[in-house]
Motif scaffolding. Structure first.
Motif, PDB file in Angstrom:
ATOM      1  N   GLN A  13       0.622  -1.265   0.128  1.00 42.20           N
ATOM      2  CA  GLN A  13      -0.143  -0.301   0.055  1.00 42.20           C
ATOM      3  C   GLN A  13       0.470   1.663  -0.299  1.00 42.20           C
ATOM      4  N   GLU A  14       2.497   0.888   1.006  1.00 41.01           N
ATOM      5  CA  GLU A  14       2.666   2.676   1.048  1.00 41.01           C
ATOM      6  C   GLU A  14       3.966   2.453  -0.834  1.00 41.01           C
ATOM      7  N   LEU A  15       4.311   1.023  -1.075  1.00 39.72           N
ATOM      8  CA  LEU A  15       5.014   0.937  -1.803  1.00 39.72           C
ATOM      9  C   LEU A  15       4.044   1.879  -3.491  1.00 39.72           C
ATOM     10  N   LYS A  16       3.007   2.061  -3.658  1.00 42.00           N
ATOM     11  CA  LYS A  16       2.057   1.671  -4.225  1.00 42.00           C
ATOM     12  C   LYS A  16       2.470   3.636  -4.821  1.00 42.00           C
ATOM     13  N   ASN A  17       2.225   3.808  -3.962  1.00 41.43           N
ATOM     14  CA  ASN A  17       2.981   6.261  -3.521  1.00 41.43           C
ATOM     15  C   ASN A  17       3.922   6.274  -3.666  1.00 41.43           C
ATOM     16  N   VAL A  18       4.744   5.392  -4.240  1.00 40.93           N
ATOM     17  CA  VAL A  18       6.553   6.390  -4.000  1.00 40.93           C
ATOM     18  C   VAL A  18       6.796   5.903  -5.292  1.00 40.93           C
ATOM     19  N   ASP A  19       6.118   4.057  -5.897  1.00 48.21           N
ATOM     20  CA  ASP A  19       6.780   4.024  -7.105  1.00 48.21           C
ATOM     21  C   ASP A  19       6.218   3.122  -7.423  1.00 48.21           C
ATOM     22  N   LEU A  76      -0.863  -5.477 -12.812  1.00 47.26           N
ATOM     23  CA  LEU A  76      -1.048  -4.630 -13.846  1.00 47.26           C
ATOM     24  C   LEU A  76      -2.376  -3.996 -13.859  1.00 47.26           C
ATOM     25  N   ASN A  77      -2.886  -4.805 -14.486  1.00 44.09           N
ATOM     26  CA  ASN A  77      -4.305  -3.785 -15.023  1.00 44.09           C
ATOM     27  C   ASN A  77      -4.922  -3.455 -13.735  1.00 44.09           C
ATOM     28  N   SER A  78      -4.659  -3.771 -12.752  1.00 42.79           N
ATOM     29  CA  SER A  78      -5.859  -3.465 -11.516  1.00 42.79           C
ATOM     30  C   SER A  78      -4.998  -1.964 -11.443  1.00 42.79           C
ATOM     31  N   LEU A  79      -3.526  -1.949 -11.455  1.00 40.29           N
ATOM     32  CA  LEU A  79      -3.079  -0.650 -10.598  1.00 40.29           C
ATOM     33  C   LEU A  79      -3.274   0.133 -11.808  1.00 40.29           C
ATOM     34  N   LEU A  80      -3.306  -0.461 -12.784  1.00 43.40           N
ATOM     35  CA  LEU A  80      -4.112   0.915 -14.079  1.00 43.40           C
ATOM     36  C   LEU A  80      -5.236   1.556 -13.854  1.00 43.40           C
ATOM     37  N   GLN A  81      -6.430   0.371 -13.355  1.00 38.71           N
ATOM     38  CA  GLN A  81      -7.636   0.908 -13.360  1.00 38.71           C
ATOM     39  C   GLN A  81      -7.296   1.768 -12.432  1.00 38.71           C
ATOM     40  N   ASN A  82      -6.726   1.631 -10.657  1.00 43.88           N
ATOM     41  CA  ASN A  82      -7.249   2.396  -9.549  1.00 43.88           C
ATOM     42  C   ASN A  82      -5.875   3.606 -10.258  1.00 43.88           C
ATOM     43  N   LYS A  83      -5.633   3.936 -11.312  1.00 45.99           N
ATOM     44  CA  LYS A  83      -4.961   5.200 -11.801  1.00 45.99           C
ATOM     45  C   LYS A  83      -5.413   6.025 -11.930  1.00 45.99           C
ATOM     46  N   ILE A 122       2.003 -15.670 -15.956  1.00 43.00           N
ATOM     47  CA  ILE A 122       1.737 -14.203 -17.132  1.00 43.00           C
ATOM     48  C   ILE A 122      -0.001 -13.298 -16.539  1.00 43.00           C
ATOM     49  N   ASN A 123      -0.723 -14.429 -16.515  1.00 42.66           N
ATOM     50  CA  ASN A 123      -1.314 -13.932 -16.848  1.00 42.66           C
ATOM     51  C   ASN A 123      -2.037 -13.124 -15.155  1.00 42.66           C
ATOM     52  N   THR A 124      -1.432 -13.875 -13.883  1.00 40.72           N
ATOM     53  CA  THR A 124      -1.829 -13.052 -13.004  1.00 40.72           C
ATOM     54  C   THR A 124      -0.807 -12.085 -12.846  1.00 40.72           C
ATOM     55  N   PHE A 125       0.361 -11.893 -13.016  1.00 38.84           N
ATOM     56  CA  PHE A 125       1.146 -10.553 -13.019  1.00 38.84           C
ATOM     57  C   PHE A 125       0.227  -9.710 -14.143  1.00 38.84           C
TER      58      PHE A 125
END
Length: 152
Positions: free
Chosen positions: A114-120, A144-151, A137-140
């Motif tokens: 949670q903290e790293l998401k805000n740092v890098d 990544l898609n989850s990260l992009l959606q939250n952005k 690779i699918n879980t990876f």
């Protein structure tokens, strides 16, 4: 406080002030025997915290291990060391604020992510790939898609 230079058992406090983080008191001391000065830090004594690993084994919580894992995730990334220390301080405040004597490694891993998401974001993905043990690779890609959606 013993003098680190001559081992004389007594010293006087010359200056005292809180550290930048506010988590400890920095004291400048002078030895009453050799008159050399040295610095000490006073911190709150914390209850021992046991880490419960995935396999059920327990070991004492170790700040250095946590910091080492965060540093590996941030390797070759433009993240200053001071920021990593601050991240670990934040996680520790949450950990010790619970007043629990045992905490799971999964809970600590989630806090770090949670903290790293805000740092890098790259460091976040690196940490998540090791922590979550992506099987393929699918879980990876899902992460990544989850990260992009939250952005957005």
């Amino acid at each position: 406080m013993k003098c680190p230079f001559c081992n004389y058992p007594d010293s006087k406090v010359v200056d005292s002030r809180p550290t930048d983080e506010g988590t400890s008191i920095r004291r400048r001391r002078e030895c009453l025997h050799c008159l050399k000065r040295f610095t000490t830090y006073e911190t709150i004594e914390r209850l021992p915290l046991m880490l419960v690993k995935r396999d059920g084994t327990r070991e004492p919580y170790d700040r250095n291990k946590l910091l080492s894992g965060v540093m590996k995730a941030c390797e070759k990334r433009p993240v200053p060391q001071a920021r990593l220390e601050q991240l670990v301080d934040t996680v520790e405040q949450k950990l010790f604020g619970t007043l629990e004597t045992e905490i799971s490694s999964q809970k600590i891993g989630e806090m770090v992510m949670q903290e790293l998401k805000n740092v890098d974001e790259v460091a976040y993905v690196r940490f998540a790939s090791v922590y979550r043990q992506f099987k393929d690779i699918n879980t990876f890609l899902e992460e990544l898609n989850s990260l992009l959606q939250n952005k957005k």
